[in-house]
Design a protein around this motif. Structure first.
Motif, PDB file in Angstrom:
ATOM      1  N   LYS A 253     -27.008 -18.146   7.624  1.00 32.37           N
ATOM      2  CA  LYS A 253     -26.752 -18.474   6.240  1.00 32.37           C
ATOM      3  C   LYS A 253     -25.154 -17.870   5.783  1.00 32.37           C
ATOM      4  O   LYS A 253     -24.020 -16.987   6.243  1.00 32.37           O
ATOM      5  CB  LYS A 253     -27.243 -17.056   5.586  1.00 32.37           C
ATOM      6  CG  LYS A 253     -27.753 -17.745   4.658  1.00 32.37           C
ATOM      7  CD  LYS A 253     -26.314 -17.582   3.096  1.00 32.37           C
ATOM      8  CE  LYS A 253     -26.245 -16.511   2.403  1.00 32.37           C
ATOM      9  NZ  LYS A 253     -24.838 -16.408   1.598  1.00 32.37           N
TER      10      LYS A 253
ATOM     11  N   GLU B  85     -20.858  -5.807  11.355  1.00 36.46           N
ATOM     12  CA  GLU B  85     -19.517  -5.830  11.464  1.00 36.46           C
ATOM     13  C   GLU B  85     -18.630  -5.682   9.680  1.00 36.46           C
ATOM     14  O   GLU B  85     -19.067  -6.534   8.988  1.00 36.46           O
ATOM     15  CB  GLU B  85     -19.014  -6.891  11.838  1.00 36.46           C
ATOM     16  CG  GLU B  85     -19.273  -7.255  13.417  1.00 36.46           C
ATOM     17  CD  GLU B  85     -18.701  -5.793  14.214  1.00 36.46           C
ATOM     18  OE1 GLU B  85     -17.513  -5.571  14.124  1.00 36.46           O
ATOM     19  OE2 GLU B  85     -18.737  -5.997  15.265  1.00 36.46           O
ATOM     20  N   LEU B  86     -18.465  -4.461   9.317  1.00 36.92           N
ATOM     21  CA  LEU B  86     -18.409  -4.172   7.588  1.00 36.92           C
ATOM     22  C   LEU B  86     -17.294  -3.800   7.385  1.00 36.92           C
ATOM     23  O   LEU B  86     -16.500  -4.626   7.724  1.00 36.92           O
ATOM     24  CB  LEU B  86     -19.596  -3.155   7.690  1.00 36.92           C
ATOM     25  CG  LEU B  86     -20.285  -2.867   8.048  1.00 36.92           C
ATOM     26  CD1 LEU B  86     -21.906  -1.272   7.265  1.00 36.92           C
ATOM     27  CD2 LEU B  86     -21.685  -4.225   7.463  1.00 36.92           C
TER      28      LEU B  86
ATOM     29  N   PHE C 290     -14.918  -5.306  20.533  1.00 37.42           N
ATOM     30  CA  PHE C 290     -14.827  -5.897  18.950  1.00 37.42           C
ATOM     31  C   PHE C 290     -15.810  -4.933  17.505  1.00 37.42           C
ATOM     32  O   PHE C 290     -17.117  -5.960  17.527  1.00 37.42           O
ATOM     33  CB  PHE C 290     -14.287  -7.087  18.580  1.00 37.42           C
ATOM     34  CG  PHE C 290     -14.354  -6.535  17.099  1.00 37.42           C
ATOM     35  CD1 PHE C 290     -12.516  -7.393  17.161  1.00 37.42           C
ATOM     36  CD2 PHE C 290     -14.912  -7.284  15.872  1.00 37.42           C
ATOM     37  CE1 PHE C 290     -12.362  -7.593  15.238  1.00 37.42           C
ATOM     38  CE2 PHE C 290     -14.340  -7.894  15.308  1.00 37.42           C
ATOM     39  CZ  PHE C 290     -13.032  -6.952  14.344  1.00 37.42           C
TER      40      PHE C 290
ATOM     41  N   ILE D  99     -25.112 -14.094   9.694  1.00 41.28           N
ATOM     42  CA  ILE D  99     -25.346 -13.834   7.509  1.00 41.28           C
ATOM     43  C   ILE D  99     -23.734 -13.826   7.884  1.00 41.28           C
ATOM     44  O   ILE D  99     -22.486 -12.914   8.876  1.00 41.28           O
ATOM     45  CB  ILE D  99     -26.063 -13.229   7.202  1.00 41.28           C
ATOM     46  CG1 ILE D  99     -27.167 -13.242   7.735  1.00 41.28           C
ATOM     47  CG2 ILE D  99     -24.876 -12.964   5.498  1.00 41.28           C
ATOM     48  CD1 ILE D  99     -28.080 -12.467   6.638  1.00 41.28           C
TER      49      ILE D  99
ATOM     50  N   GLU E  75     -12.566   0.499   0.293  1.00 38.04           N
ATOM     51  CA  GLU E  75     -11.872  -0.800   0.286  1.00 38.04           C
ATOM     52  C   GLU E  75     -10.898  -1.857  -0.632  1.00 38.04           C
ATOM     53  O   GLU E  75     -12.153  -2.082  -1.567  1.00 38.04           O
ATOM     54  CB  GLU E  75     -12.351  -1.287   1.575  1.00 38.04           C
ATOM     55  CG  GLU E  75     -12.147  -2.827   2.460  1.00 38.04           C
ATOM     56  CD  GLU E  75     -13.191  -4.008   2.662  1.00 38.04           C
ATOM     57  OE1 GLU E  75     -14.618  -3.697   2.614  1.00 38.04           O
ATOM     58  OE2 GLU E  75     -12.914  -4.187   4.308  1.00 38.04           O
TER      59      GLU E  75
ATOM     60  N   PHE F 228     -26.766 -17.647  -2.229  1.00 35.96           N
ATOM     61  CA  PHE F 228     -26.648 -15.965  -2.604  1.00 35.96           C
ATOM     62  C   PHE F 228     -27.582 -15.404  -1.824  1.00 35.96           C
ATOM     63  O   PHE F 228     -28.372 -15.149  -0.707  1.00 35.96           O
ATOM     64  CB  PHE F 228     -26.778 -15.849  -4.197  1.00 35.96           C
ATOM     65  CG  PHE F 228     -26.680 -17.348  -5.486  1.00 35.96           C
ATOM     66  CD1 PHE F 228     -24.842 -15.942  -5.163  1.00 35.96           C
ATOM     67  CD2 PHE F 228     -26.517 -18.217  -5.347  1.00 35.96           C
ATOM     68  CE1 PHE F 228     -23.852 -17.192  -5.768  1.00 35.96           C
ATOM     69  CE2 PHE F 228     -25.814 -18.504  -5.841  1.00 35.96           C
ATOM     70  CZ  PHE F 228     -24.919 -18.694  -6.583  1.00 35.96           C
TER      71      PHE F 228
ATOM     72  N   GLY G 187     -13.171  -2.011   5.965  1.00 32.72           N
ATOM     73  CA  GLY G 187     -12.506  -1.358   6.789  1.00 32.72           C
ATOM     74  C   GLY G 187     -11.584  -0.429   5.630  1.00 32.72           C
ATOM     75  O   GLY G 187     -11.268  -1.597   4.337  1.00 32.72           O
TER      76      GLY G 187
ATOM     77  N   GLY H 215     -19.921  -8.053   7.213  1.00 32.74           N
ATOM     78  CA  GLY H 215     -20.327  -8.318   5.587  1.00 32.74           C
ATOM     79  C   GLY H 215     -19.136  -6.889   4.979  1.00 32.74           C
ATOM     80  O   GLY H 215     -18.726  -5.938   5.747  1.00 32.74           O
TER      81      GLY H 215
HETATM   82  P1  NAD Z   1     -20.867  -9.471   1.443  1.00 30.50           P
HETATM   83  O1  NAD Z   1     -21.201  -8.578   1.735  1.00 30.50           O
HETATM   84  O2  NAD Z   1     -21.130  -9.583   0.138  1.00 30.50           O
HETATM   85  O3  NAD Z   1     -21.027 -11.247   1.826  1.00 30.50           O
HETATM   86  C1  NAD Z   1     -21.205 -11.283   3.093  1.00 30.50           C
HETATM   87  C2  NAD Z   1     -22.166 -11.955   3.785  1.00 30.50           C
HETATM   88  O4  NAD Z   1     -23.674 -11.758   3.096  1.00 30.50           O
HETATM   89  C3  NAD Z   1     -22.418 -13.304   2.473  1.00 30.50           C
HETATM   90  O5  NAD Z   1     -23.018 -14.350   3.155  1.00 30.50           O
HETATM   91  C4  NAD Z   1     -23.544 -12.704   1.551  1.00 30.50           C
HETATM   92  O6  NAD Z   1     -24.264 -13.835   0.741  1.00 30.50           O
HETATM   93  C5  NAD Z   1     -24.209 -12.095   2.074  1.00 30.50           C
HETATM   94  N1  NAD Z   1     -24.862 -11.400   1.315  1.00 30.50           N
HETATM   95  C6  NAD Z   1     -25.026 -10.338   0.064  1.00 30.50           C
HETATM   96  N2  NAD Z   1     -26.163  -9.757  -0.047  1.00 30.50           N
HETATM   97  C7  NAD Z   1     -27.425  -9.800   1.045  1.00 30.50           C
HETATM   98  C8  NAD Z   1     -28.544  -9.147   0.930  1.00 30.50           C
HETATM   99  N3  NAD Z   1     -29.014  -8.334   0.369  1.00 30.50           N
HETATM  100  N4  NAD Z   1     -28.870  -9.728   2.277  1.00 30.50           N
HETATM  101  C9  NAD Z   1     -28.285 -10.584   3.712  1.00 30.50           C
HETATM  102  N5  NAD Z   1     -27.393 -11.238   3.133  1.00 30.50           N
HETATM  103  C10 NAD Z   1     -26.546 -10.757   1.913  1.00 30.50           C
HETATM  104  O7  NAD Z   1     -19.009  -9.671   1.938  1.00 30.50           O
HETATM  105  P2  NAD Z   1     -17.784 -10.568   1.985  1.00 30.50           P
HETATM  106  O8  NAD Z   1     -17.663  -9.965   0.596  1.00 30.50           O
HETATM  107  O9  NAD Z   1     -17.734 -12.450   2.076  1.00 30.50           O
HETATM  108  O10 NAD Z   1     -17.250  -9.734   2.724  1.00 30.50           O
HETATM  109  C11 NAD Z   1     -15.641  -9.338   2.314  1.00 30.50           C
HETATM  110  C12 NAD Z   1     -16.229  -8.214   3.356  1.00 30.50           C
HETATM  111  O11 NAD Z   1     -16.492  -8.619   4.372  1.00 30.50           O
HETATM  112  C13 NAD Z   1     -15.876  -6.997   3.428  1.00 30.50           C
HETATM  113  O12 NAD Z   1     -15.837  -5.667   3.286  1.00 30.50           O
HETATM  114  C14 NAD Z   1     -14.549  -7.173   5.000  1.00 30.50           C
HETATM  115  O13 NAD Z   1     -14.012  -5.975   5.594  1.00 30.50           O
HETATM  116  C15 NAD Z   1     -15.945  -7.403   5.543  1.00 30.50           C
HETATM  117  N6  NAD Z   1     -15.954  -7.798   6.962  1.00 30.50           N
HETATM  118  C16 NAD Z   1     -15.627  -7.453   7.835  1.00 30.50           C
HETATM  119  C17 NAD Z   1     -15.033  -7.925   9.204  1.00 30.50           C
HETATM  120  C18 NAD Z   1     -15.479  -6.967  10.370  1.00 30.50           C
HETATM  121  O14 NAD Z   1     -15.999  -7.855  11.445  1.00 30.50           O
HETATM  122  N7  NAD Z   1     -16.175  -5.913  10.664  1.00 30.50           N
HETATM  123  C19 NAD Z   1     -14.979  -9.261   9.004  1.00 30.50           C
HETATM  124  C20 NAD Z   1     -14.692  -9.988   7.746  1.00 30.50           C
HETATM  125  C21 NAD Z   1     -14.789  -9.105   6.795  1.00 30.50           C
END
Ligand code: NAD
Length: 488
Positions: A176, A251-252, A453, A149, A387, A208, A254, A229
């Protein structure tokens, strides 16, 4: 891409619509135009994709050798390279990022991810432990069907960072991608199929998070979830995956500090801080959104940073001199703008940016926001600890190392940090005391794909990269062989 401007799922080697035919709009944020319709998947499509993945694992895929898989990964890299321009254009269109960023960072990194993991499995060694009376060796087996994801900020870059090691270790994938950036994931599926990965080995379900993503996490035949995400989403994923004992990599978010000591090379530190603040419109999980600057150079630093920031060109993502494209969506811009307003309420001074730029059509409809630098905020306030994930940074003075560390560590996140100093002892000391998974000294975003990482605290769980990715995407099995009595 599907026919007639439609992006469909890719299941079992074929473009596939949703069972109920539902679609959603894919919007180019730089112009606010609908550029395609996308199949909207849910539990039914996840079910079909998982079944296809399971069938692939039961078929010829499980008999492939390491060398065969490495050759397939290399071929995938070649095909991505061949279609690099098209992929960069689609990535820029879906995200609003500059074409320069997409074609010099996103797509080259996707190519590198496949080549890197092809090399990694060719050179991999597994464990061996001799006991005298017995010997132990370790087999690595695929986990099975794995769910990937991914977010919208570096769509193909991050999806390929998971896909390459997952396939390298012989798993079958259901991916996804973010609903905001579906384009390049579908092309990746075509490419992998063309490269020779059997049908069902790599599947993409669009849709979604709460529908398609959640269904993937909750599916009992999906034995590992690799998620990148937001922290809140990661928590939901963790809650859904835990009762099923899935392998989980998170990976969340920051809120990464850039720490600048007075003895740092001034110009190099400002240039690096500028890039760390605003590259990809500040929408990289590793961006340095909190600048901690030692007091003797604080004012001079802010002045220089503001003047360089004002020179950054914002606008048409395809124009070669543009540094900042649009944010990923109008909704995300609203969120980022709300933090600029909050910063004012919290007593901050917006030294530049945080406004909608005046751009010619069609970019006057885009989700652009000028890069903002905010000073005068306490380090513990919301603007400085939550963030934002946009082109907004806060700058804070500090008086000594202990205070810098307290500020740097005083957030719920712990992904990365960068620090600038010429004092080697201090660099070691401060780096080790930082509560982050990654530290850069006198640089930022310099990545060796062999290194671990990932983050601590609210920034996630587990590590990606090199052997860490290979570990995650495999189950290890120890085999202990008793030696004959003669050799005891
Ligand atoms: P998000 O959490 O909104 O979405 C990420 C993914 O999760 C999308 O594909 C989304 O459709 C899916 N998703 C949403 N709800 C879900 C659920 N209930 N169950 C399963 N999947 C679900 O994040 P975003 O807005 O797309 O990305 C931005 C975030 O990602 C920021 O917080 C950023 O810091 C983080 N990020 C972290 C890293 C890392 O390596 N640590 C890298 C890039 C981005």
């Amino acid at each position: 891409m599907g026919h007639g401007g439609r992006i469909l799922h890719f299941i079992d080697g074929r473009e596939t619509p949703s069972a109920d035919g539902r679609l959603f709009d894919n919007i180019a944020p730089a112009t606010n135009e609908v550029v395609s319709e996308v199949a909207r998947g849910g539990p039914a499509e996840v079910e079909r994709a998982v079944a296809a993945a399971r069938a692939a694992l039961a078929g010829s895929w499980s008999g492939t050798t390491t060398e065969e898989r490495a050759a397939l990964l290399d071929r995938a890299a070649d095909l991505i390279e061949l279609r690099g321009e098209e992929l960069a254009r689609i990535e820029s269109r879906d995200t609003g990022k500059t074409l320069a960023m997409a074609s010099t960072v996103d797509i080259p990194r996707a190519i590198a991810n496949f080549r890197f993991f092809a090399g990694a499995i060719r050179h991999e060694e597994t464990g061996f432990h001799h006991m005298g009376s017995a010997l132990n060796y370790t087999l690595r087996k695929p986990v099975g069907v794995v769910g990937l994801i991914s977010p919208w900020n570096l769509p193909l870059y991050l999806l390929s960072w998971k896909t390459a090691p997952a396939l390298a270790m012989g798993n079958a994938v259901v991916a996804k991608p973010s609903e905001l950036t579906p384009g390049t994931a579908s092309i990746l599926a075509e490419i992998l199929f063309e490269a020779g990965f059997p049908a069902g080995v790599f599947n993409v379900v669009h849709g979604f998070g709460p529908e398609a993503g959640q269904a993937l996490v909750e599916h009992e035949d999906v034995l590992a979830i690799s998620f990148t995400g937001g922290t809140g989403t990661g928590r939901r994923v963790g809650v859904a995956a835990a009762p099923l004992f899935k392998k989980l990599s998170l990976e969340l978010g920051g809120k990464n500090p850039t720490i600048i000591f007075a003895d740092a090379g001034f110009d190099a530190a400002v240039d690096s801080a500028l890039r760390a603040s605003f590259l990809n419109q500040g929408q990289i999980c590793l961006c340095g959104s909190r600048l901690l600057v030692e007091r003797p150079i604080h004012d001079r630093f802010v002045e220089k940073l503001v003047s360089l920031t004002k020179e950054l060109v914002i606008g048409d993502p395809a124009a070669p001199d543009t540094f900042l494209g649009s944010l990923v969506s109008h909704g995300h811009r609203d969120k980022v703008e709300s933090y600029v307003a909050l910063a004012r309420e919290e007593g901050g001074e917006v030294r530049c940016g945080g406004t909608r730029p005046d751009l010619p059509a069609p970019f006057d409809q885009g989700a652009f926001l000028t890069p903002a630098i905010i000073t005068g905020l306490p380090a513990g306030c919301k603007t400085a600890t939550e963030e934002i994930f946009g082109p907004v940074v806060t700058v804070h003075p500090f008086d000594d190392e202990a205070q810098a560390l307290a500020m740097a560590n005083g957030v719920d996140y712990g992904l990365s940090a960068s620090l600038f100093t010429r004092d080697l002892d201090r660099a070691h000391r401060v780096a080790a005391a930082l509560q982050t998974g990654l530290v850069w000294v006198n640089t930022w975003l310099l990545r060796d794909l062999r290194t671990p990482f990932g983050g601590v605290k609210g920034s996630g769980l587990g590590r990606e990269g090199g052997k860490w990715s290979l570990d995650f995407f495999s189950e290890t099995q120890n085999i202990c062989i008793r030696l004959s009595e003669a050799s005891e």
